[in-house]
Enzyme design. Sequence first.
Site, PDB file in Angstrom:
ATOM      1  N   GLU A 363      10.545   8.980   1.682  1.00  0.00           N
ATOM      2  CA  GLU A 363      10.127   7.927   0.731  1.00  0.00           C
ATOM      3  C   GLU A 363       8.604   7.728   0.747  1.00  0.00           C
ATOM      4  O   GLU A 363       8.099   6.618   0.573  1.00  0.00           O
ATOM      5  CB  GLU A 363      10.920   6.648   0.941  1.00  0.00           C
ATOM      6  CG  GLU A 363      12.408   6.950   0.765  1.00  0.00           C
ATOM      7  CD  GLU A 363      13.275   5.786   0.427  1.00  0.00           C
ATOM      8  OE1 GLU A 363      12.774   4.814  -0.147  1.00  0.00           O
ATOM      9  OE2 GLU A 363      14.478   5.871   0.745  1.00  0.00           O
ATOM     10  N   GLU A 367       0.749   9.135   5.203  1.00  0.00           N
ATOM     11  CA  GLU A 367      -0.504   9.445   4.507  1.00  0.00           C
ATOM     12  C   GLU A 367      -0.421   8.987   3.049  1.00  0.00           C
ATOM     13  O   GLU A 367      -1.390   8.448   2.502  1.00  0.00           O
ATOM     14  CB  GLU A 367      -0.785  10.957   4.590  1.00  0.00           C
ATOM     15  CG  GLU A 367      -1.143  11.462   5.989  1.00  0.00           C
ATOM     16  CD  GLU A 367       0.052  11.551   6.957  1.00  0.00           C
ATOM     17  OE1 GLU A 367       1.217  11.437   6.516  1.00  0.00           O
ATOM     18  OE2 GLU A 367      -0.184  11.726   8.170  1.00  0.00           O
TER      19      GLU A 367
HETATM   20  N1  CAA Z   1       5.277   1.921 -10.356  1.00  0.00           N
HETATM   21  C1  CAA Z   1       5.212   2.253 -11.695  1.00  0.00           C
HETATM   22  N2  CAA Z   1       4.367   3.213 -12.161  1.00  0.00           N
HETATM   23  C2  CAA Z   1       3.593   3.845 -11.257  1.00  0.00           C
HETATM   24  C3  CAA Z   1       3.630   3.565  -9.882  1.00  0.00           C
HETATM   25  C4  CAA Z   1       4.511   2.545  -9.445  1.00  0.00           C
HETATM   26  N3  CAA Z   1       4.599   2.232  -8.154  1.00  0.00           N
HETATM   27  N4  CAA Z   1       2.768   4.367  -9.239  1.00  0.00           N
HETATM   28  C5  CAA Z   1       2.185   5.131 -10.187  1.00  0.00           C
HETATM   29  N5  CAA Z   1       2.686   4.814 -11.400  1.00  0.00           N
HETATM   30  C6  CAA Z   1       2.313   5.367 -12.693  1.00  0.00           C
HETATM   31  C7  CAA Z   1       0.804   5.203 -12.921  1.00  0.00           C
HETATM   32  O1  CAA Z   1       0.525   3.950 -13.503  1.00  0.00           O
HETATM   33  C8  CAA Z   1       0.507   6.347 -13.875  1.00  0.00           C
HETATM   34  O2  CAA Z   1       0.918   5.939 -15.168  1.00  0.00           O
HETATM   35  P1  CAA Z   1       0.207   6.402 -16.547  1.00  0.00           P
HETATM   36  O3  CAA Z   1       0.887   7.655 -16.948  1.00  0.00           O
HETATM   37  O4  CAA Z   1       0.491   5.313 -17.504  1.00  0.00           O
HETATM   38  O5  CAA Z   1      -1.258   6.595 -16.267  1.00  0.00           O
HETATM   39  C9  CAA Z   1       1.475   7.432 -13.401  1.00  0.00           C
HETATM   40  O6  CAA Z   1       2.517   6.788 -12.685  1.00  0.00           O
HETATM   41  C10 CAA Z   1       0.821   8.472 -12.504  1.00  0.00           C
HETATM   42  O7  CAA Z   1       0.229   7.799 -11.417  1.00  0.00           O
HETATM   43  P2  CAA Z   1      -0.707   8.565 -10.390  1.00  0.00           P
HETATM   44  O8  CAA Z   1      -1.800   9.231 -11.153  1.00  0.00           O
HETATM   45  O9  CAA Z   1      -1.075   7.615  -9.301  1.00  0.00           O
HETATM   46  O10 CAA Z   1       0.294   9.692  -9.845  1.00  0.00           O
HETATM   47  P3  CAA Z   1       0.062  10.883  -8.844  1.00  0.00           P
HETATM   48  O11 CAA Z   1       0.659  12.098  -9.415  1.00  0.00           O
HETATM   49  O12 CAA Z   1      -1.368  10.927  -8.408  1.00  0.00           O
HETATM   50  O13 CAA Z   1       1.009  10.510  -7.586  1.00  0.00           O
HETATM   51  C11 CAA Z   1       1.642   9.401  -5.570  1.00  0.00           C
HETATM   52  C12 CAA Z   1       0.918   9.334  -6.915  1.00  0.00           C
HETATM   53  C13 CAA Z   1       1.535   8.006  -5.004  1.00  0.00           C
HETATM   54  C14 CAA Z   1       1.028  10.400  -4.602  1.00  0.00           C
HETATM   55  C15 CAA Z   1       3.150   9.775  -5.809  1.00  0.00           C
HETATM   56  O14 CAA Z   1       3.261  11.120  -6.195  1.00  0.00           O
HETATM   57  C16 CAA Z   1       4.003   9.521  -4.624  1.00  0.00           C
HETATM   58  O15 CAA Z   1       4.437   8.389  -4.383  1.00  0.00           O
HETATM   59  N6  CAA Z   1       4.337  10.584  -3.820  1.00  0.00           N
HETATM   60  C17 CAA Z   1       5.287  10.477  -2.756  1.00  0.00           C
HETATM   61  C18 CAA Z   1       6.645  10.792  -3.274  1.00  0.00           C
HETATM   62  C19 CAA Z   1       7.742  10.238  -2.419  1.00  0.00           C
HETATM   63  O16 CAA Z   1       7.682   9.119  -1.936  1.00  0.00           O
HETATM   64  N7  CAA Z   1       8.809  11.015  -2.299  1.00  0.00           N
HETATM   65  C20 CAA Z   1       9.941  10.576  -1.598  1.00  0.00           C
HETATM   66  C21 CAA Z   1      11.130  11.334  -2.071  1.00  0.00           C
HETATM   67  S1  CAA Z   1      12.610  10.393  -2.108  1.00  0.00           S
HETATM   68  C22 CAA Z   1      13.164  10.293  -0.519  1.00  0.00           C
HETATM   69  O17 CAA Z   1      12.500  10.569   0.441  1.00  0.00           O
HETATM   70  C23 CAA Z   1      14.528   9.749  -0.433  1.00  0.00           C
HETATM   71  C24 CAA Z   1      15.238  10.038   0.818  1.00  0.00           C
HETATM   72  O18 CAA Z   1      15.508  11.145   1.179  1.00  0.00           O
HETATM   73  C25 CAA Z   1      15.675   8.901   1.636  1.00  0.00           C
END
Ligand code: CAA
Length: 382
Positions: A363, A367
């Site tokens: 999740e 980092e």
């Molecule tokens: N809520 C709503 N919208 C959001 C948001 C949020 N929390 N965070 C970003 N956005 C939106 C932004 O507003 C932006 O919107 P626009 O298109 O309107 O501009 C868009 O999303 C893109 O935002 P970023 O440019 O910030 O996106 P990014 O590609 O740079 O990525 C990141 C940001 C925070 C690194 C994201 O990729 C991330 O959270 N990565 C980690 C993924 C993760 O947590 N994976 C877990 C997998 S599930 C899991 O683990 C389940 C399990 O097994 C238990």
Amino acid sequence: MNFDLTEEQRLLQKTARDFAEKEVLPRAHEIDRDHRHPAELVSRMAELGLLGVAVPEEEGGAGMDHVSYILAMEEVSRACASTGVIMSVNNSLVCDPISRFGTEAQKRQFLAPLAAGQKLGCFALSEPGAGSDAAAQTTTATRRGEEWVLSGTKNWITNGPVADVSVLFAMNDRDKGHRGITAFIVPMDTPGVSCSAPDDKLGIRGSKSCQIFLDDVRLGADAVLGEVGGGFKVAMSTLDGGRIGIAAQAVGIARAALEDALHYAAERTTFGKRIAEHQAIQQKLADMATEIDAARLLTLRAAHQKDRGERYGKAAAMAKLYAADVANRAAREGIQIFGGNGYVTEFPAERHFRDAKITEIYEGTSEIQRLVITNHLLAEIA
Ligand code: CAA
């Protein structure tokens, strides 16, 4: 500021604690040793309303708040982190987005049975080449007439091997980047959906995860969750909530490490006295207890903000970052207090150590949490 729990919150906490102590804890060692999905505990969680805690009653859930949910998550995870994450995924990553983005028909067909625990869900975002960089999806969703056709591979999908339903993300328009990603609700028995053998993991061994393969999977237009092209926001906003659940899981693991070490230290003697009377051990126990309280308060604040309809993404990332750190430190110190007995599987200390690690990874890694927090800080001064 009011730190008191409501009567309803206290009641759910007690229900979850009784269940965890009497039914989960006695099985935790065996679940871990045998890498066993605890199906009977999932059924009991369904009976107790723990699989759709914050889903409104009219949508088939227990109709409670997110503070209640994280109180229960901590109790279950304190007994068994594997059982905790099964609960967390179903609540936070599956029920929550269907409740927020689903149509009435999707809620009737999928949410009600998921929240009641008649069905179990998984969340399929990650791919072999898209973990932290969640927008780098290569699974495709192609429109063919009235149908969507999905092809690709999902990776490390918690609950995947035992799930009935997946909230799954695919790229419908590569040129649009993250705005070309769509969320779908995919029944796992849809033709073309298959799973790999379960992953062989360091910890949370009773929580089954796997790859999901999609081979020309045909879905109706009604399988889209939210807007076409709105999937990345569905995923990110869902993970904001999921991170509160994982923070609570981490607090539960840390508490297990502390409580086990405390009881051990109160009994084990060296140099003619109980080790709890040695200052070296006392320092560790005091730090563990203080940090766990701080992690719990951060987690409660994030849940409270979500309940109040406030923005909680930063608070959720802080809670997960800190609680995961605390869980890993507590588990490491727990082993140290147990000494040689901490290193053998006869005692639970080494299980907490192995289970704690994943809270720094899934999740969103620690980092990524720091990146999310700093993005919020920068937005606040922009
Ligand atoms: N809520 C709503 N919208 C959001 C948001 C949020 N929390 N965070 C970003 N956005 C939106 C932004 O507003 C932006 O919107 P626009 O298109 O309107 O501009 C868009 O999303 C893109 O935002 P970023 O440019 O910030 O996106 P990014 O590609 O740079 O990525 C990141 C940001 C925070 C690194 C994201 O990729 C991330 O959270 N990565 C980690 C993924 C993760 O947590 N994976 C877990 C997998 S599930 C899991 O683990 C389940 C399990 O097994 C238990």
